[in-house]
Design a protein around this motif. Structure first.
Motif, short mmCIF file in Angstrom:
data_model
loop_
_atom_site.label_atom_id
_atom_site.label_comp_id
_atom_site.label_asym_id
_atom_site.label_seq_id
_atom_site.Cartn_x
_atom_site.Cartn_y
_atom_site.Cartn_z
N MET A 138 17.70 12.29 -30.38
CA MET A 138 18.76 12.07 -31.34
C MET A 138 19.63 10.88 -30.91
N LEU A 139 20.04 10.86 -29.66
CA LEU A 139 20.85 9.75 -29.15
C LEU A 139 20.05 8.45 -29.13
N LEU A 140 18.78 8.56 -28.76
CA LEU A 140 17.92 7.38 -28.75
C LEU A 140 17.71 6.86 -30.17
N ASP A 141 17.57 7.75 -31.13
CA ASP A 141 17.44 7.33 -32.53
C ASP A 141 18.67 6.54 -32.97
N ALA A 142 19.84 7.02 -32.62
CA ALA A 142 21.09 6.32 -32.97
C ALA A 142 21.14 4.95 -32.29
N LEU A 143 20.73 4.89 -31.02
CA LEU A 143 20.70 3.60 -30.31
C LEU A 143 19.77 2.62 -31.00
N GLU A 144 18.61 3.09 -31.43
CA GLU A 144 17.65 2.22 -32.11
C GLU A 144 18.23 1.66 -33.41
N VAL A 145 18.89 2.50 -34.17
CA VAL A 145 19.46 2.05 -35.44
C VAL A 145 20.62 1.10 -35.20
N VAL A 146 21.53 1.45 -34.31
CA VAL A 146 22.68 0.58 -34.01
C VAL A 146 22.20 -0.77 -33.49
N THR A 147 21.24 -0.77 -32.59
CA THR A 147 20.71 -2.01 -32.04
C THR A 147 20.10 -2.88 -33.13
N THR A 148 19.31 -2.27 -33.99
CA THR A 148 18.67 -3.02 -35.07
C THR A 148 19.71 -3.60 -36.01
N VAL A 149 20.75 -2.85 -36.32
CA VAL A 149 21.80 -3.36 -37.20
C VAL A 149 22.56 -4.51 -36.52
N VAL A 150 22.92 -4.35 -35.26
CA VAL A 150 23.66 -5.40 -34.54
C VAL A 150 22.85 -6.69 -34.49
N VAL A 151 21.58 -6.58 -34.13
CA VAL A 151 20.72 -7.77 -34.07
C VAL A 151 20.51 -8.34 -35.47
N GLY A 152 20.33 -7.48 -36.45
CA GLY A 152 20.11 -7.94 -37.82
C GLY A 152 21.31 -8.69 -38.37
N VAL A 153 22.51 -8.20 -38.11
CA VAL A 153 23.70 -8.91 -38.59
C VAL A 153 23.83 -10.26 -37.87
N MET A 154 23.53 -10.29 -36.57
CA MET A 154 23.55 -11.56 -35.83
C MET A 154 22.57 -12.55 -36.44
N VAL A 155 21.39 -12.08 -36.76
CA VAL A 155 20.39 -12.93 -37.41
C VAL A 155 20.94 -13.46 -38.74
N GLY A 156 21.58 -12.59 -39.50
CA GLY A 156 22.14 -13.00 -40.78
C GLY A 156 23.20 -14.08 -40.63
#
Length: 149
Positions: free
Chosen positions: A1-19
């Motif tokens: 559960m915590l790892l799932d949240a880390l994966e989503v948060v990480t993807t969003v942070v990197v995705g916004v940086m890419v944007g």
């Protein structure tokens, strides 16, 4: 559960940086380049100061998040993709430090009165390096998304 949240948060942070970086390359800089007289150079200098203060933390923070994901999720399918994404983010940080930051550090201090004669060539060089960096971080983001599914 915590790892799932880390994966989503990480993807969003990197995705916004890419944007943001994509927007700089394909929206903001073309707008600045089309402005009359000294406005474009002044806009780039201001953008360099503003984003130059934030992006180091964003790049390093993204890399740390991806590294934690790679370590914590080593047992999961897609871990290899996360490791490759981390390597690409490391490449983007190295590229930034060696190629883009030196130009940006000069640019953010320029005014129409003190800029060098070759300022446009330096900005074009920065743009070319930035296009490559955007491609690298898009690839890292795509790998992170692929690792999620």
């Amino acid at each position: 559960m915590l790892l799932d949240a880390l994966e989503v948060v990480t993807t969003v942070v990197v995705g916004v940086m890419v944007g943001v970086e994509f927007s700089v390359a394909f929206v903001m800089n073309p707008i600045f380049n089309a402005l009359p007289e000294d406005s474009g150079q002044l806009g780039r200098a201001h953008g360099g100061r503003m984003l130059g203060a934030v992006m180091p933390f964003w790049y390093i923070g993204s890399l740390i998040l991806v590294a934690v994901w790679a370590i914590a999720g080593w047992h999961r399918p897609g871990a290899g993709l996360v490791v490759i994404a981390a390597a690409l983010l490391i490449l983007s940080v190295i590229m930034s430090l060696l190629l883009l930051v030196p130009i940006n550090n000069r640019n953010k201090t320029w005014t129409p009165e003190n800029r060098p004669a070759d300022w446009k060539q330096q900005m074009n060089r920065w743009d070319r390096f930035h296009y490559v960096r955007v491609g690298i971080i898009i690839a890292a983001f795509a790998l992170l998304v692929a690792a999620l599914i």
